[in-house]
Structure formats: structure tokens, C-alpha cells
Motif scaffolding. Sequence first.
Motif, PDB file in Angstrom:
ATOM      1  N   VAL A  79      46.093 -49.637 -72.630  1.00  0.00           N
ATOM      2  CA  VAL A  79      46.011 -48.219 -71.908  1.00  0.00           C
ATOM      3  C   VAL A  79      47.128 -47.646 -71.645  1.00  0.00           C
ATOM      4  O   VAL A  79      47.436 -46.392 -71.617  1.00  0.00           O
ATOM      5  CB  VAL A  79      44.587 -48.040 -71.331  1.00  0.00           C
ATOM      6  CG1 VAL A  79      44.284 -46.831 -70.650  1.00  0.00           C
ATOM      7  CG2 VAL A  79      43.187 -48.483 -71.962  1.00  0.00           C
ATOM      8  N   VAL A  80      47.708 -48.458 -70.617  1.00  0.00           N
ATOM      9  CA  VAL A  80      48.954 -48.111 -69.958  1.00  0.00           C
ATOM     10  C   VAL A  80      49.899 -47.628 -70.918  1.00  0.00           C
ATOM     11  O   VAL A  80      50.738 -46.659 -70.938  1.00  0.00           O
ATOM     12  CB  VAL A  80      49.403 -48.765 -68.847  1.00  0.00           C
ATOM     13  CG1 VAL A  80      50.672 -48.742 -68.270  1.00  0.00           C
ATOM     14  CG2 VAL A  80      48.288 -48.866 -67.661  1.00  0.00           C
ATOM     15  N   LEU A  81      50.191 -48.516 -71.872  1.00  0.00           N
ATOM     16  CA  LEU A  81      51.249 -48.465 -72.924  1.00  0.00           C
ATOM     17  C   LEU A  81      50.851 -47.277 -73.847  1.00  0.00           C
ATOM     18  O   LEU A  81      51.674 -46.547 -74.372  1.00  0.00           O
ATOM     19  CB  LEU A  81      51.387 -49.784 -73.766  1.00  0.00           C
ATOM     20  CG  LEU A  81      51.974 -50.829 -73.080  1.00  0.00           C
ATOM     21  CD1 LEU A  81      52.001 -52.199 -74.007  1.00  0.00           C
ATOM     22  CD2 LEU A  81      53.432 -50.476 -72.456  1.00  0.00           C
ATOM     23  N   THR A  82      49.483 -47.065 -73.816  1.00  0.00           N
ATOM     24  CA  THR A  82      49.113 -45.801 -74.748  1.00  0.00           C
ATOM     25  C   THR A  82      49.283 -44.549 -74.075  1.00  0.00           C
ATOM     26  O   THR A  82      49.885 -43.610 -74.669  1.00  0.00           O
ATOM     27  CB  THR A  82      47.666 -45.849 -75.410  1.00  0.00           C
ATOM     28  OG1 THR A  82      47.449 -46.979 -75.796  1.00  0.00           O
ATOM     29  CG2 THR A  82      47.215 -44.602 -75.994  1.00  0.00           C
ATOM     30  N   GLY A  83      49.040 -44.865 -72.684  1.00  0.00           N
ATOM     31  CA  GLY A  83      49.416 -43.390 -71.882  1.00  0.00           C
ATOM     32  C   GLY A  83      51.057 -42.951 -71.803  1.00  0.00           C
ATOM     33  O   GLY A  83      51.395 -41.929 -71.758  1.00  0.00           O
ATOM     34  N   PHE A  84      51.936 -43.819 -72.105  1.00  0.00           N
ATOM     35  CA  PHE A  84      53.312 -43.681 -72.039  1.00  0.00           C
ATOM     36  C   PHE A  84      53.799 -43.549 -73.480  1.00  0.00           C
ATOM     37  O   PHE A  84      55.231 -43.823 -73.718  1.00  0.00           O
ATOM     38  CB  PHE A  84      53.951 -44.866 -71.109  1.00  0.00           C
ATOM     39  CG  PHE A  84      53.920 -44.785 -69.804  1.00  0.00           C
ATOM     40  CD1 PHE A  84      54.427 -43.684 -69.055  1.00  0.00           C
ATOM     41  CD2 PHE A  84      53.235 -45.611 -69.048  1.00  0.00           C
ATOM     42  CE1 PHE A  84      54.240 -43.627 -67.818  1.00  0.00           C
ATOM     43  CE2 PHE A  84      52.992 -45.657 -67.644  1.00  0.00           C
ATOM     44  CZ  PHE A  84      53.563 -44.429 -67.253  1.00  0.00           C
ATOM     45  N   HIS A  85      52.971 -43.604 -74.224  1.00  0.00           N
ATOM     46  CA  HIS A  85      53.325 -43.500 -75.894  1.00  0.00           C
ATOM     47  C   HIS A  85      54.032 -44.540 -76.263  1.00  0.00           C
ATOM     48  O   HIS A  85      55.004 -44.318 -77.167  1.00  0.00           O
ATOM     49  CB  HIS A  85      54.089 -42.099 -76.227  1.00  0.00           C
ATOM     50  CG  HIS A  85      53.157 -41.047 -75.875  1.00  0.00           C
ATOM     51  ND1 HIS A  85      52.207 -40.625 -76.456  1.00  0.00           N
ATOM     52  CD2 HIS A  85      53.313 -40.034 -74.653  1.00  0.00           C
ATOM     53  CE1 HIS A  85      51.523 -39.351 -76.205  1.00  0.00           C
ATOM     54  NE2 HIS A  85      52.239 -39.275 -74.922  1.00  0.00           N
ATOM     55  N   ILE A  86      54.049 -45.812 -75.827  1.00  0.00           N
ATOM     56  CA  ILE A  86      54.586 -46.815 -76.240  1.00  0.00           C
ATOM     57  C   ILE A  86      53.949 -47.605 -77.139  1.00  0.00           C
ATOM     58  O   ILE A  86      54.465 -48.453 -78.202  1.00  0.00           O
ATOM     59  CB  ILE A  86      55.036 -47.925 -74.977  1.00  0.00           C
ATOM     60  CG1 ILE A  86      55.962 -47.057 -73.957  1.00  0.00           C
ATOM     61  CG2 ILE A  86      55.823 -49.030 -75.350  1.00  0.00           C
ATOM     62  CD1 ILE A  86      56.314 -47.805 -72.812  1.00  0.00           C
ATOM     63  N   PHE A  87      52.665 -47.715 -76.889  1.00  0.00           N
ATOM     64  CA  PHE A  87      51.610 -48.567 -77.638  1.00  0.00           C
ATOM     65  C   PHE A  87      51.763 -47.932 -79.244  1.00  0.00           C
ATOM     66  O   PHE A  87      51.922 -48.787 -80.314  1.00  0.00           O
ATOM     67  CB  PHE A  87      50.295 -48.493 -77.476  1.00  0.00           C
ATOM     68  CG  PHE A  87      49.278 -49.593 -78.113  1.00  0.00           C
ATOM     69  CD1 PHE A  87      49.110 -50.664 -77.737  1.00  0.00           C
ATOM     70  CD2 PHE A  87      48.699 -49.152 -79.360  1.00  0.00           C
ATOM     71  CE1 PHE A  87      48.457 -51.911 -78.256  1.00  0.00           C
ATOM     72  CE2 PHE A  87      47.913 -50.203 -79.952  1.00  0.00           C
ATOM     73  CZ  PHE A  87      47.794 -51.712 -79.281  1.00  0.00           C
ATOM     74  N   GLN A  88      51.866 -46.527 -79.542  1.00  0.00           N
ATOM     75  CA  GLN A  88      52.083 -46.504 -80.895  1.00  0.00           C
ATOM     76  C   GLN A  88      53.236 -46.862 -81.607  1.00  0.00           C
ATOM     77  O   GLN A  88      53.216 -47.149 -82.840  1.00  0.00           O
ATOM     78  CB  GLN A  88      52.035 -44.706 -80.760  1.00  0.00           C
ATOM     79  CG  GLN A  88      50.831 -44.135 -80.522  1.00  0.00           C
ATOM     80  CD  GLN A  88      50.536 -43.812 -79.004  1.00  0.00           C
ATOM     81  OE1 GLN A  88      51.337 -44.690 -78.190  1.00  0.00           O
ATOM     82  NE2 GLN A  88      49.645 -43.210 -78.620  1.00  0.00           N
ATOM     83  N   LYS A  89      54.382 -46.837 -80.792  1.00  0.00           N
ATOM     84  CA  LYS A  89      55.432 -47.509 -81.387  1.00  0.00           C
ATOM     85  C   LYS A  89      55.391 -48.942 -81.881  1.00  0.00           C
ATOM     86  O   LYS A  89      55.790 -49.559 -83.011  1.00  0.00           O
ATOM     87  CB  LYS A  89      56.587 -47.283 -80.583  1.00  0.00           C
ATOM     88  CG  LYS A  89      57.055 -46.102 -80.369  1.00  0.00           C
ATOM     89  CD  LYS A  89      58.324 -45.796 -79.402  1.00  0.00           C
ATOM     90  CE  LYS A  89      58.576 -44.119 -79.092  1.00  0.00           C
ATOM     91  NZ  LYS A  89      59.368 -44.007 -77.782  1.00  0.00           N
ATOM     92  N   ILE A  90      54.794 -49.566 -80.892  1.00  0.00           N
ATOM     93  CA  ILE A  90      54.274 -50.887 -81.282  1.00  0.00           C
ATOM     94  C   ILE A  90      53.478 -51.178 -82.310  1.00  0.00           C
ATOM     95  O   ILE A  90      53.645 -51.933 -83.319  1.00  0.00           O
ATOM     96  CB  ILE A  90      53.807 -51.827 -80.041  1.00  0.00           C
ATOM     97  CG1 ILE A  90      54.576 -51.754 -78.847  1.00  0.00           C
ATOM     98  CG2 ILE A  90      53.281 -53.060 -80.403  1.00  0.00           C
ATOM     99  CD1 ILE A  90      54.052 -52.187 -77.459  1.00  0.00           C
ATOM    100  N   ALA A  91      52.541 -50.390 -82.386  1.00  0.00           N
ATOM    101  CA  ALA A  91      51.546 -50.385 -83.843  1.00  0.00           C
ATOM    102  C   ALA A  91      52.330 -49.963 -84.782  1.00  0.00           C
ATOM    103  O   ALA A  91      51.766 -50.470 -85.976  1.00  0.00           O
ATOM    104  CB  ALA A  91      50.411 -49.498 -83.491  1.00  0.00           C
ATOM    105  N   LYS A  92      52.981 -49.102 -84.931  1.00  0.00           N
ATOM    106  CA  LYS A  92      53.562 -48.763 -86.145  1.00  0.00           C
ATOM    107  C   LYS A  92      54.823 -49.827 -86.636  1.00  0.00           C
ATOM    108  O   LYS A  92      54.863 -49.989 -87.676  1.00  0.00           O
ATOM    109  CB  LYS A  92      54.512 -47.488 -85.920  1.00  0.00           C
ATOM    110  CG  LYS A  92      55.203 -46.906 -87.044  1.00  0.00           C
ATOM    111  CD  LYS A  92      56.322 -45.628 -86.839  1.00  0.00           C
ATOM    112  CE  LYS A  92      56.837 -45.109 -88.122  1.00  0.00           C
ATOM    113  NZ  LYS A  92      57.362 -43.833 -87.937  1.00  0.00           N
ATOM    114  N   TRP A  93      55.274 -50.851 -85.812  1.00  0.00           N
ATOM    115  CA  TRP A  93      56.021 -51.512 -86.023  1.00  0.00           C
ATOM    116  C   TRP A  93      55.346 -52.914 -86.541  1.00  0.00           C
ATOM    117  O   TRP A  93      55.523 -53.559 -87.509  1.00  0.00           O
ATOM    118  CB  TRP A  93      56.976 -52.072 -85.000  1.00  0.00           C
ATOM    119  CG  TRP A  93      58.033 -53.070 -85.364  1.00  0.00           C
ATOM    120  CD1 TRP A  93      59.391 -52.821 -86.235  1.00  0.00           C
ATOM    121  CD2 TRP A  93      58.020 -54.608 -85.312  1.00  0.00           C
ATOM    122  NE1 TRP A  93      59.963 -53.848 -86.189  1.00  0.00           N
ATOM    123  CE2 TRP A  93      59.153 -55.128 -85.890  1.00  0.00           C
ATOM    124  CE3 TRP A  93      57.097 -55.372 -84.917  1.00  0.00           C
ATOM    125  CZ2 TRP A  93      59.393 -56.533 -85.727  1.00  0.00           C
ATOM    126  CZ3 TRP A  93      57.191 -56.714 -84.889  1.00  0.00           C
ATOM    127  CH2 TRP A  93      58.653 -57.195 -85.373  1.00  0.00           C
TER     128      TRP A  93
END
Length: 161
Positions: A79-93
Motif C-alpha cells: 500500500v505504501v509503495l502504491t501510494g508513492f507510485h512505485i508499486f506500479q513500476k514494479i508490477a510493470k517490470w
Amino acid sequence: MAMDDAKDQEQQKQQKEYEQYVKGMTPTHNLGLQMLKAFITGGIICCIGQAILNYADSMGLDKQTAGSWCSLLLVLLSVVLTGFHIFQKIAKWGGAGALVPITGFANSVAAPAIEFKAEGQVFGIGCKIFTIAGPVILYGIFSSWVLGLVYWILKMAGIMG
């Protein structure tokens, strides 16, 4: 007749140009590379989870409590990584390697809440929060109910003990 031939040739030319355009715009995927990235991403998430479990075990927690803390911390991290828009980059990769574990489920609940917060608490977050996770919850509960019913019937028939 010559006019029809010219029209047909023009349409064929346009069709070929369009097919070339679509071919150039369509992303190509290397399945082996995608699988490797998913494996690495999922493996890293699992290693983080195992590190949490090992730390909880070293603190003297029983397996069930350690597992609960592990799930809680992985959801929080997601959730924290999603809030900082980092999780989307991880999921894309990492693709499914990031989206299949519990972290992906947490992301699927947090992302719509973050995206629609501007529309308000009720019509934004309240209405949109389960747009992605809702079907997973629905079919998870329904399939659990069906399997529970089958188990109960088999138990009543004396087939299962």
C-alpha cells in the motif's frame, strides 16, 4: 471499370499501410524474458516475506502470529509503495510476479482508492475501492461456499470423515 480497379488498388494500399502501422505499434513480448522477470519479482517478494517470518520467529512468536505479521507487513509495504507510485513500476517490470502474491491484492484495493479520492469519500473511494479486487473477493467467497457445500454433502454421505 477502370475506376473500380483504381478504387480497389487504393483500398488495398491503405489496408497494407494500416497493417504496417498496427504491426509497428503493437508491442512485442518475449515470453521467456517476461517469465524470468516475474520469477525474480515474485522471488524477491517471497524472500522479503521469509525474512519477516525468520525475524518474527527469532523474536519468539509462534508460526500463526508470525504469519499474520508477515501478511500485515507485506500488505502495508504494498500500500505504501502504491501510494508513492512505485508499486506500479514494479508490477510493470515484474508482471504476475508482483500481482499474484498478497502484495498484488493489496495494490488492487489501494490503487482505486488513491485514484478516485478526488471524487470524495462516498462516490470516489467508497464506490470505486473494490472495482479491481471485487471480483476476486466475490468468486473467492463463492467458490469457498461451493467447496464447503460439497464437503458437507460428502461428509453427510459418509464418504469423507
